[in-house]
Scaffold this motif. Structure first.
Motif, PDB file in Angstrom:
ATOM      1  N   SER B 177      25.283 -11.757 -34.955  1.00 46.15           N
ATOM      2  CA  SER B 177      24.902 -13.033 -35.496  1.00 46.15           C
ATOM      3  C   SER B 177      23.520 -13.234 -35.510  1.00 46.15           C
ATOM      4  CB  SER B 177      25.551 -14.049 -34.421  1.00 46.15           C
ATOM      5  OG  SER B 177      24.910 -15.253 -34.717  1.00 46.15           O
ATOM      6  N   GLY B 179      21.661 -16.001 -36.319  1.00 44.46           N
ATOM      7  CA  GLY B 179      20.909 -17.322 -35.429  1.00 44.46           C
ATOM      8  C   GLY B 179      21.113 -17.155 -33.968  1.00 44.46           C
ATOM      9  N   PHE B 180      22.177 -16.313 -33.662  1.00 38.44           N
ATOM     10  CA  PHE B 180      22.313 -16.013 -32.001  1.00 38.44           C
ATOM     11  C   PHE B 180      21.355 -15.212 -31.779  1.00 38.44           C
ATOM     12  CE2 PHE B 180      24.677 -14.889 -28.256  1.00 38.44           C
ATOM     13  CZ  PHE B 180      24.740 -16.101 -27.530  1.00 38.44           C
ATOM     14  N   TYR B 183      17.937 -16.590 -31.451  1.00 42.51           N
ATOM     15  CA  TYR B 183      17.999 -17.282 -30.122  1.00 42.51           C
ATOM     16  C   TYR B 183      17.718 -16.360 -28.965  1.00 42.51           C
ATOM     17  CZ  TYR B 183      20.015 -19.393 -26.068  1.00 42.51           C
ATOM     18  OH  TYR B 183      20.228 -19.857 -24.664  1.00 42.51           O
ATOM     19  N   ASN B 186      14.235 -15.385 -29.027  1.00 44.01           N
ATOM     20  CA  ASN B 186      13.372 -16.409 -28.764  1.00 44.01           C
ATOM     21  C   ASN B 186      13.227 -16.634 -27.108  1.00 44.01           C
ATOM     22  OD1 ASN B 186      11.653 -17.655 -31.007  1.00 44.01           O
ATOM     23  ND2 ASN B 186      13.656 -17.750 -31.624  1.00 44.01           N
ATOM     24  N   ARG B 187      14.300 -16.414 -26.625  1.00 46.69           N
ATOM     25  CA  ARG B 187      14.586 -16.766 -25.214  1.00 46.69           C
ATOM     26  C   ARG B 187      13.953 -15.485 -24.542  1.00 46.69           C
ATOM     27  NH1 ARG B 187      18.456 -19.276 -22.432  1.00 46.69           N
ATOM     28  NH2 ARG B 187      17.781 -18.550 -20.892  1.00 46.69           N
ATOM     29  N   PHE B 228      24.744  -8.131 -29.020  1.00 44.80           N
ATOM     30  CA  PHE B 228      25.820  -9.035 -29.064  1.00 44.80           C
ATOM     31  C   PHE B 228      26.701  -8.925 -30.573  1.00 44.80           C
ATOM     32  CE2 PHE B 228      27.343 -12.900 -30.878  1.00 44.80           C
ATOM     33  CZ  PHE B 228      28.111 -13.515 -29.744  1.00 44.80           C
ATOM     34  N   GLU B 230      30.804  -9.618 -31.960  1.00 47.63           N
ATOM     35  CA  GLU B 230      32.127 -10.243 -31.954  1.00 47.63           C
ATOM     36  C   GLU B 230      33.224  -9.089 -31.982  1.00 47.63           C
ATOM     37  OE1 GLU B 230      32.111 -13.568 -34.548  1.00 47.63           O
ATOM     38  OE2 GLU B 230      30.074 -13.828 -34.155  1.00 47.63           O
ATOM     39  N   VAL B 255      26.443  -8.561 -24.362  1.00 46.37           N
ATOM     40  CA  VAL B 255      26.695 -10.026 -24.215  1.00 46.37           C
ATOM     41  C   VAL B 255      27.968  -9.987 -25.039  1.00 46.37           C
ATOM     42  CG1 VAL B 255      25.846 -12.395 -24.385  1.00 46.37           C
ATOM     43  CG2 VAL B 255      24.341 -10.509 -23.963  1.00 46.37           C
ATOM     44  N   PRO B 257      31.595 -12.134 -25.699  1.00 48.20           N
ATOM     45  CA  PRO B 257      32.555 -13.213 -25.361  1.00 48.20           C
ATOM     46  C   PRO B 257      33.746 -13.015 -24.633  1.00 48.20           C
ATOM     47  CG  PRO B 257      32.192 -12.925 -27.896  1.00 48.20           C
ATOM     48  CD  PRO B 257      31.584 -11.636 -27.006  1.00 48.20           C
ATOM     49  N   GLY B 258      34.212 -13.939 -23.854  1.00 46.50           N
ATOM     50  CA  GLY B 258      35.020 -13.490 -22.870  1.00 46.50           C
ATOM     51  C   GLY B 258      36.627 -13.017 -23.359  1.00 46.50           C
ATOM     52  N   ARG B 294      27.328 -11.902 -19.015  1.00 42.40           N
ATOM     53  CA  ARG B 294      28.260 -12.959 -19.285  1.00 42.40           C
ATOM     54  C   ARG B 294      27.375 -14.109 -20.254  1.00 42.40           C
ATOM     55  NH1 ARG B 294      29.839 -13.970 -13.175  1.00 42.40           N
ATOM     56  NH2 ARG B 294      27.786 -13.433 -13.071  1.00 42.40           N
ATOM     57  N   SER B 295      25.945 -14.209 -19.833  1.00 44.60           N
ATOM     58  CA  SER B 295      25.337 -15.207 -20.394  1.00 44.60           C
ATOM     59  C   SER B 295      23.978 -14.690 -21.036  1.00 44.60           C
ATOM     60  CB  SER B 295      24.997 -16.558 -19.360  1.00 44.60           C
ATOM     61  OG  SER B 295      24.237 -15.863 -18.255  1.00 44.60           O
ATOM     62  N   ILE B 296      23.199 -15.524 -21.755  1.00 46.32           N
ATOM     63  CA  ILE B 296      22.105 -15.054 -22.197  1.00 46.32           C
ATOM     64  C   ILE B 296      20.933 -14.907 -21.056  1.00 46.32           C
ATOM     65  CG2 ILE B 296      19.747 -15.500 -23.787  1.00 46.32           C
ATOM     66  CD1 ILE B 296      22.932 -14.932 -25.140  1.00 46.32           C
ATOM     67  N   ASP B 297      21.377 -15.919 -19.948  1.00 42.76           N
ATOM     68  CA  ASP B 297      20.480 -15.822 -18.711  1.00 42.76           C
ATOM     69  C   ASP B 297      20.474 -14.512 -18.144  1.00 42.76           C
ATOM     70  OD1 ASP B 297      19.393 -18.383 -19.113  1.00 42.76           O
ATOM     71  OD2 ASP B 297      20.170 -19.067 -17.377  1.00 42.76           O
TER      72      ASP B 297
END
Lengths: 709, 709
Positions: B177, B179-180, B183, B186-187, B228, B230, B255, B257-258, B294-297
């Motif tokens: 993705s 857009g993702f 993100y 940027n993070r 990331f 899918e 990263v 998705p569950g 599990r997250s971007i963090d």
């Protein structure tokens, strides 16, 4: 009696002079730059509108106020004395506080039991003794004070006088550790969590975290209490606070160090490994609706979604996103957290879809796609408004990318226009939304986690904890069974099963037989195969000692087995008798247990049983007392919920039977405090019900129920 | 043949023109403020030092550069064409790129298969067909381009021309993705993760995430790749990239998705529920040392501790803190994450304790207490230096509170002076340390989590994946067994066990008998009790059909059982024969399985078995091929590690036996691609070994190994 009792009656009123003082003296108030006495008095000067008195024997004035030589020389009995003198002087200061009728004390300095020295421990013991003798509420020592934003007052040095105060809101923080508490407080301020109350309790010579928790829960402005404690010194106060929070629909969040891996194991009890303090605390929190935060970040996240007091009617979340990828991540996280992202009905899809380009999706997640950037201003807000007012979702997660989406003010308008939870995820810069009081997150996964917690809280049973009724007549009969094994290390299996049966736990048919002939007679009287078991107080684990023969049918086999097991197990041991028990065939073996946690008292455990119990994973724990509903809910989580498997697991009727057995064990725990532990393993699940085929009960001296309290 | 092949040979070289271009054309380059074509060309103007060509039929110049009417009119064959034209024009542009000998294309716009429309799907299919026909590397469509900081070049609009570029470092990011991905990028920039490479792959008409992953792993500057996705479109490329990362000791962080809760279940195979794609991906990641965020963090956290390439020699952490409370929290988190905080030896305690007040602890955690504030400048740094140079710890966690501790420069000096990992936790303001390249955290729990991941990475086996050897002679024998059941839905149990035995899985002794007398003869020839089992191709689950009799001993019982089960199970079904099998008594029942995942291919499963398999929790999965060590490691995690319980579980010898059985199934999977699934349940663990007493093998058509991929 020359002792004067100070402080009020109820445990909450007792803390009012401490946390809502109208007059404060600071012993050790100072002007030395950077000293704690300077900070503490400076904080009063900055915020506190009540009467303040610096106490300093070496100065005429402190920070421009007239100083007093001693707490005995103040013009009035003050509500609170902040004590910042060397540890060695603290007991004397406290004594003079009592003499002068001051109503409470907060001892801030270090040098007490935390030093690990005899001197330090002795000083603290003296402070504790004074507090107890005179009923003087003493907080500390070795902490950094408190903050009450509702008054306002900063008592101590958890913040410096020149530091930003938190925006006052519904969050309270209570921490044993002052330094750590300050850190939590500062982090809360930095992330715009609205903190109205903070207190650190330090070494807890008198007032402990549970007392302050109880106090905080009762404050009308407070909706959320975050707590950090290494020890729960007053479990009953803690539980009372938790129960009261449930009643008032307030939320306690416990930041707790991970459970220790070294679990205390009782030597004799073969399933003792199933109860350890860390796991018991988990069970207590689960049962009383206390949230567990694994980190400060989680505490902040949970406080953010809880501080406005909104609740979800269900677990359905509407998601708006401008990135399909983020939508997939959120959907995965949501499923993992037990949230639903339901597909909207056709009408809602048309309603919202009308705002979107044809290639965007209005199903949920509503994916505006990157085309969001070129939509008319206000479109995003309109999508969120239509979604939030739709009763197919219980909360909204609104993801916007950096530079896209509505401005903070218009989102804040929508937020205020609806009572439904709305969590914006502006991903890079949540600050503007946080400032406006919205629960905004940078990380989508953390936002989902926080929403799941909000759903959990919203779904908590609010009924409170049901006390287990005590039936004196049953207890008396039970005590007659226990009496037969008085001074023995455990009950014979047959007595244990009688006791279990008395409390509603179904047991196998059986007869204790004194000799071979009566064993044969008893066996043949039962239809089907039987087991023979040697009963001896020397052999808690009879099978290991060869005291067990299974699946016997003919008289010949029964006689042979009788002789063999009495000879084998009887070698060197006193055999009381031989138990003849029906064989029970089972498709599933469970185990039940009762243990007494040194902190929280009786705990009932249930899980898969049989010989593989050590392999099969931890049981589910229930803190006594608990309701039938809670027992059923706990049963439904055995083996991560797989126990309710329709073919292999427990049917509905059996779940009810098992809940009854658990409630029976709870009643036993309350009625018979002298019973130290009970282990039922296996409890055989049969086609028609369930039957315990082994049980071990250990009883100590007959404690009275008040000792339990 | 008029078709010209473009692009280089190796899958990595093929992407060099895309990601390391020396010449770039931008079709749709523009000057319209805010348009994507303006951004994309503006990015080239800002960073790119190679040759650039704006293509715009309606303008003579674009952003001051001479514009070209079409890709066919460029003065050279360029490495890369960035395509920003309406979707409908893309196939034509690509065709003209091929004609003009341009070497690759990145299609950025949307309007393809993601729209869900026939038009969009058709346009994408045409792009894919062109890429395949001419070997033209095409990335996208529906993405936002890439960034190569090592060159440097920003190709596309993942960042705007006026946005801050990340500090170039060892981290690569690959996202399906756009857009993702932006993100994440940027993070990463906001948290000072040093990103050297980023690419988005969008709809993946040709080049997919796995291809770019493979490319990124090979780049010498790259140490960490965050991804990331899918979908994994090219599992073999993905696995090759993962294996190569292991070899090079680089780290892939996924990263993801569950896992979906809806797991595909094969209808016939009774333990089919044990393999589902989400779980298989988990197993693959575990096996190939791929981290899961599990997250971007978490991605950011992991990248922070991994980007400097440091490794831990063990799992021992030295902790310095000025808050005892934080020390307790960290210790609890560390224990939960499998890290040790060892007590330092007396000498080290004296060495470090000499710097501390008497009441502070130098045991580890080293608790300076709040007295840190009044220590001489440099003390904290000296403590950290002494601790980091001590070989009793493998990494340092240095907590400092707001306003305390050393300045960022002196901590950075210490960091650079040692090769051991050092994670500072300045709690409130990590920015100054992050700027200096230190892996600083605000949250202690997250710091511990990241250190645990670093320890995991440091302890990864680097040996690479061992291919399973194929033994043609064994395969030929196996095919003779399979041939007996050709065109049947599954193998008879006796054939299944023959097959299992051929691959080293121990099975019970048994004889297939055509009539009652031979069954009696076979039974009596076995010592001990026997089971009789009806064999019928109509009955995959013979016990449900009454085709099973257990624990038979006497001739009378055997004859009676034979008649009963053949009559019951035979009603309406064709009975092939009756299997006479020794009864195996077991103290523990396991299950093994082989399934073929639609994405990753053969997967072997092992867990607790028996009739309760659905209740007992998920098995451990192993992706084929795997090594004996990996099998042993997987076995040690069954039931969260409790399977190795010394009394009830598997002893060392049995663990080896079980590993051999798993390797046997893996060999079967590779040698016999026509075998769809194998279920062995139960595999009875006996006092001396283990024996399969039931097995179900389902075989399809005889695929060749190449079909397996």
């Amino acid at each position: 009696m020359s002792e004067r009792r100070v402080g009020a009656d109820s445990p909450i009123d007792r803390l009012v002079p401490v946390f809502r003082p109208e007059s404060i003296a600071v012993v050790g108030a100072s002007e030395t730059p950077g000293s704690l006495g300077t900070m503490a008095y400076g904080n009063l000067k900055r915020d506190f509108t009540g009467r303040r008195y610096p106490v300093n024997a070496r100065r005429a004035t402190v920070q421009g106020d007239r100083a007093f030589r001693d707490v005995t020389e103040l013009p009035e009995s003050v509500d609170l004395v902040l004590v910042l003198v060397p540890a060695a002087d603290v007991p004397d200061v406290l004594e003079r506080c009592v003499e002068s009728g001051h109503r409470s004390a907060y001892v801030l300095g270090a040098g007490f039991s935390e030093t690990g020295t005899d001197v330090g421990r002795d000083l603290q013991a003296r402070a504790t003794a004074l507090a107890q003798k005179f009923g003087l509420p003493v907080v500390g020592p070795n902490c950094n004070g408190f903050l009450n934003g509702y008054q306002p007052v900063v008592g101590g040095f958890s913040l410096a006088p020149d530091e930003t105060r938190p925006r006052v809101g519904s969050v309270a923080l209570v921490s044993q550790s002052g330094g750590f508490g300050s850190y939590i407080l500062n982090r809360a301020v930095a992330t715009d969590v609205r903190v109205g109350f903070f207190a650190s309790t330090g070494n807890e010579s008198d007032v402990c975290v549970a007392d302050v928790l109880r106090y905080a829960v009762e404050q009308p402005q407070v909706k959320v209490v975050g707590m950090f404690a290494e020890t729960i010194r007053k479990p009953q106060v803690f539980l009372a606070a938790a129960e009261r929070a449930l009643e008032l629909d307030k939320v306690i969040i416990s930041v707790t160090p991970g459970s220790s891996e070294t679990v205390a194991r009782a030597a004799l009890s073969h399933t003792a490994s199933i109860v350890g303090s860390g796991e018991v605390y988990d069970a207590v929190c689960q049962q009383y609706g206390i949230l567990r935060a694994r980190s400060i970040d989680e505490l902040i996240d949970f406080a953010l979604v809880l501080q406005d007091g909104r609740r979800m009617a269900g677990r359905r979340v509407g998601v708006v996103t401008s990135s399909g990828g983020a939508g997939v991540l959120v959907a995965g996280n949501a499923a993992g957290a037990g949230l639903e992202i339901p597909e909207l009905d056709r009408r809602a899809q048309q309603d919202i879809g009308a705002l979107l380009p044809t290639f965007a999706s209005a199903k949920n997640p509503i994916d505006t796609t990157a085309a969001l950037g070129s939509m008319p201003p206000g479109t995003y807000g309109e999508i969120v408004s239509r979604l939030i007012s739709n009763d197919q979702v219980d909360a909204i997660l609104a993801l916007t990318w950096y530079g896209e989406g509505p401005d903070a003010d218009s989102l804040a308008d929508i937020y205020r226009a609806f009572a439904k939870p709305l969590v914006p995820v502006p991903t890079l810069h949540p600050e503007a939304l946080l400032e406006r009081g919205l629960p905004a997150f940078a990380d989508p996964t953390r936002a989902v986690g926080a929403l799941a917690v909000l759903a959990d809280v919203s779904g908590r049973p609010r009924a409170g904890i049901v006390a287990t009724p005590v039936r004196a007549e049953r207890a008396a009969r039970a005590r007659r069974i226990l009496a037969a094994s008085a001074d023995k290390p455990f009950l014979l299996e047959s007595s244990a099963k009688q006791l279990l049966a008395l409390y509603g736990i179904p047991v196998a048919r059986e007869t204790a037989c004194a000799d071979e002939n009566s064993a044969v007679k008893a066996a043949l009287a039962m239809s089907g195969r039987v087991a023979l078991k040697v009963q001896s107080y020397d052999l808690p684990h009879k099978s290991d000692a060869g005291g067990l023969a299974l699946s016997l049918e003919t008289e010949h086999d029964i006689r042979a087995a009788y002789r063999k097991i009495t000879a084998t197990a009887g070698a060197g041991h006193v055999v009381e008798n031989v138990l003849v028990q029906e064989m029970v065939t089972s498709r599933l073996e469970l185990a039940l247990g009762l243990q007494r946690d040194p902190v929280f008292g009786p705990v009932v455990a249930v899980g898969l049983g049989g010989v593989l119990i050590e392999i099969l994973g931890p049981p589910v724990l229930l803190h006594v007392p608990f309701s039938a509903d809670r027992a059923l809910a706990a049963i439904a989580t055995i083996c991560d919920g797989r126990i309710t498997h329709e073919v292999r697991g427990l049917g509905e009727t059996q779940q009810f039977q098992l809940a009854d057995a658990l409630l029976g064990l709870a009643a036993l725990a309350v009625e018979l405090p002298e019973v130290v532990s009970v282990d039922v393993n296996p409890l055989m699940v049969t086609a028609t019900g369930m039957k315990a085929v082994d049980g071990l009960v250990i009883a100590g001296h007959a404690r009275t129920p008040t000792e339990e309290g």
